[in-house]
Design a protein around this motif. Structure first.
Motif, PDB file in Angstrom:
ATOM      1  N   VAL A  26       0.845  -1.192   0.000  1.00  0.00           N
ATOM      2  CA  VAL A  26       0.000   0.000   0.000  1.00  0.00           C
ATOM      3  C   VAL A  26       0.883   1.245   0.000  1.00  0.00           C
ATOM      4  O   VAL A  26       0.628   2.206  -0.742  1.00  0.00           O
ATOM      5  CB  VAL A  26      -0.958  -0.011   1.212  1.00  0.00           C
ATOM      6  N   ILE A  27       1.947   1.210   0.801  1.00  0.00           N
ATOM      7  CA  ILE A  27       2.883   2.341   0.838  1.00  0.00           C
ATOM      8  C   ILE A  27       3.567   2.504  -0.508  1.00  0.00           C
ATOM      9  O   ILE A  27       3.711   3.614  -1.017  1.00  0.00           O
ATOM     10  CB  ILE A  27       3.913   2.142   1.966  1.00  0.00           C
ATOM     11  N   ASP A  33      -6.138  -3.729   0.656  1.00  0.00           N
ATOM     12  CA  ASP A  33      -6.720  -3.807   1.992  1.00  0.00           C
ATOM     13  C   ASP A  33      -7.238  -2.417   2.363  1.00  0.00           C
ATOM     14  O   ASP A  33      -6.451  -1.492   2.582  1.00  0.00           O
ATOM     15  CB  ASP A  33      -5.670  -4.294   2.984  1.00  0.00           C
ATOM     16  N   ASP A  34      -8.556  -2.270   2.418  1.00  0.00           N
ATOM     17  CA  ASP A  34      -9.168  -0.964   2.658  1.00  0.00           C
ATOM     18  C   ASP A  34      -8.745  -0.345   3.983  1.00  0.00           C
ATOM     19  O   ASP A  34      -8.540   0.862   4.071  1.00  0.00           O
ATOM     20  CB  ASP A  34     -10.692  -1.066   2.603  1.00  0.00           C
ATOM     21  N   GLU A  35      -8.592  -1.170   5.017  1.00  0.00           N
ATOM     22  CA  GLU A  35      -8.207  -0.644   6.325  1.00  0.00           C
ATOM     23  C   GLU A  35      -6.812  -0.027   6.279  1.00  0.00           C
ATOM     24  O   GLU A  35      -6.576   1.043   6.841  1.00  0.00           O
ATOM     25  CB  GLU A  35      -8.249  -1.753   7.371  1.00  0.00           C
ATOM     26  N   ARG A  36      -5.896  -0.694   5.628  1.00  0.00           N
ATOM     27  CA  ARG A  36      -4.525  -0.187   5.549  1.00  0.00           C
ATOM     28  C   ARG A  36      -4.445   1.071   4.683  1.00  0.00           C
ATOM     29  O   ARG A  36      -3.688   1.972   4.975  1.00  0.00           O
ATOM     30  CB  ARG A  36      -3.587  -1.261   5.025  1.00  0.00           C
ATOM     31  N   ILE A  37      -5.222   1.083   3.630  1.00  0.00           N
ATOM     32  CA  ILE A  37      -5.248   2.273   2.768  1.00  0.00           C
ATOM     33  C   ILE A  37      -5.777   3.461   3.548  1.00  0.00           C
ATOM     34  O   ILE A  37      -5.200   4.552   3.513  1.00  0.00           O
ATOM     35  CB  ILE A  37      -6.079   2.017   1.494  1.00  0.00           C
ATOM     36  N   THR A  38      -6.865   3.259   4.282  1.00  0.00           N
ATOM     37  CA  THR A  38      -7.454   4.325   5.084  1.00  0.00           C
ATOM     38  C   THR A  38      -6.481   4.810   6.155  1.00  0.00           C
ATOM     39  O   THR A  38      -6.329   6.019   6.373  1.00  0.00           O
ATOM     40  CB  THR A  38      -8.760   3.839   5.747  1.00  0.00           C
ATOM     41  N   LEU A  39      -5.787   3.875   6.808  1.00  0.00           N
ATOM     42  CA  LEU A  39      -4.812   4.235   7.836  1.00  0.00           C
ATOM     43  C   LEU A  39      -3.672   5.055   7.240  1.00  0.00           C
ATOM     44  O   LEU A  39      -3.300   6.098   7.781  1.00  0.00           O
ATOM     45  CB  LEU A  39      -4.261   2.979   8.510  1.00  0.00           C
ATOM     46  N   LEU A  40      -3.141   4.613   6.109  1.00  0.00           N
ATOM     47  CA  LEU A  40      -2.053   5.339   5.467  1.00  0.00           C
ATOM     48  C   LEU A  40      -2.486   6.747   5.076  1.00  0.00           C
ATOM     49  O   LEU A  40      -1.784   7.721   5.355  1.00  0.00           O
ATOM     50  CB  LEU A  40      -1.549   4.586   4.235  1.00  0.00           C
ATOM     51  N   GLU A  67      -2.716   9.033   8.005  1.00  0.00           N
ATOM     52  CA  GLU A  67      -1.414   9.382   8.579  1.00  0.00           C
ATOM     53  C   GLU A  67      -0.655  10.414   7.743  1.00  0.00           C
ATOM     54  O   GLU A  67       0.098  11.213   8.288  1.00  0.00           O
ATOM     55  CB  GLU A  67      -0.546   8.130   8.748  1.00  0.00           C
TER      56      GLU A  67
END
Length: 113
Positions: free
Chosen positions: A3-4, A35-42, A45
């Motif tokens: 994702v990063i 992964d939607d959760e990781r995208i949203t977290l990134l 941030e």
């Protein structure tokens, strides 16, 4: 990490503020699942931050992280029942064996074939 990497590719491509859809499109192009959760977290941030400043801050933090040697651990784990410590020549042989195992020859393929 993917994702990063997708976020950084979008920024490198000129999109200074990639959206979740942009990241999903990049990941979809290479067949990776998003992964939607990781995208949203990134995105939460890095929102409002300059990516070069974020990377610079990360480098400063990594500079203080200890990295290295398990040699002292191996010596400390040696049995203390009167057994002698391995000689310097034995430890050199072990190091040479490790280098040989990590070589590309043992992997069975070459990047340039």
């Amino acid at each position: 990490m993917k994702v990063i990497a997708a976020y950084l590719l979008a920024v490198l491509g000129g999109n200074t503020s990639p959206s979740a859809g942009d990241i999903k499109d990049i990941l979809g192009c290479v067949g990776a699942e998003a992964d939607d959760e990781r995208i949203t977290l990134l995105l939460s941030e890095v929102k409002g931050k300059d990516i070069t400043e974020v990377i610079a801050a990360g480098r400063e933090k990594l500079a203080s992280v200890p990295a290295g040697g398990g040699g002292a651990v191996a010596v400390a784990a040696a049995p203390s029942g009167g057994a002698a410590a391995p000689s310097a020549s034995e430890s050199k042989k072990e190091e040479k064996v490790e280098e040989k195992e990590e070589s590309d020859d043992d992997m069975g393929f070459s990047l340039f074939d």
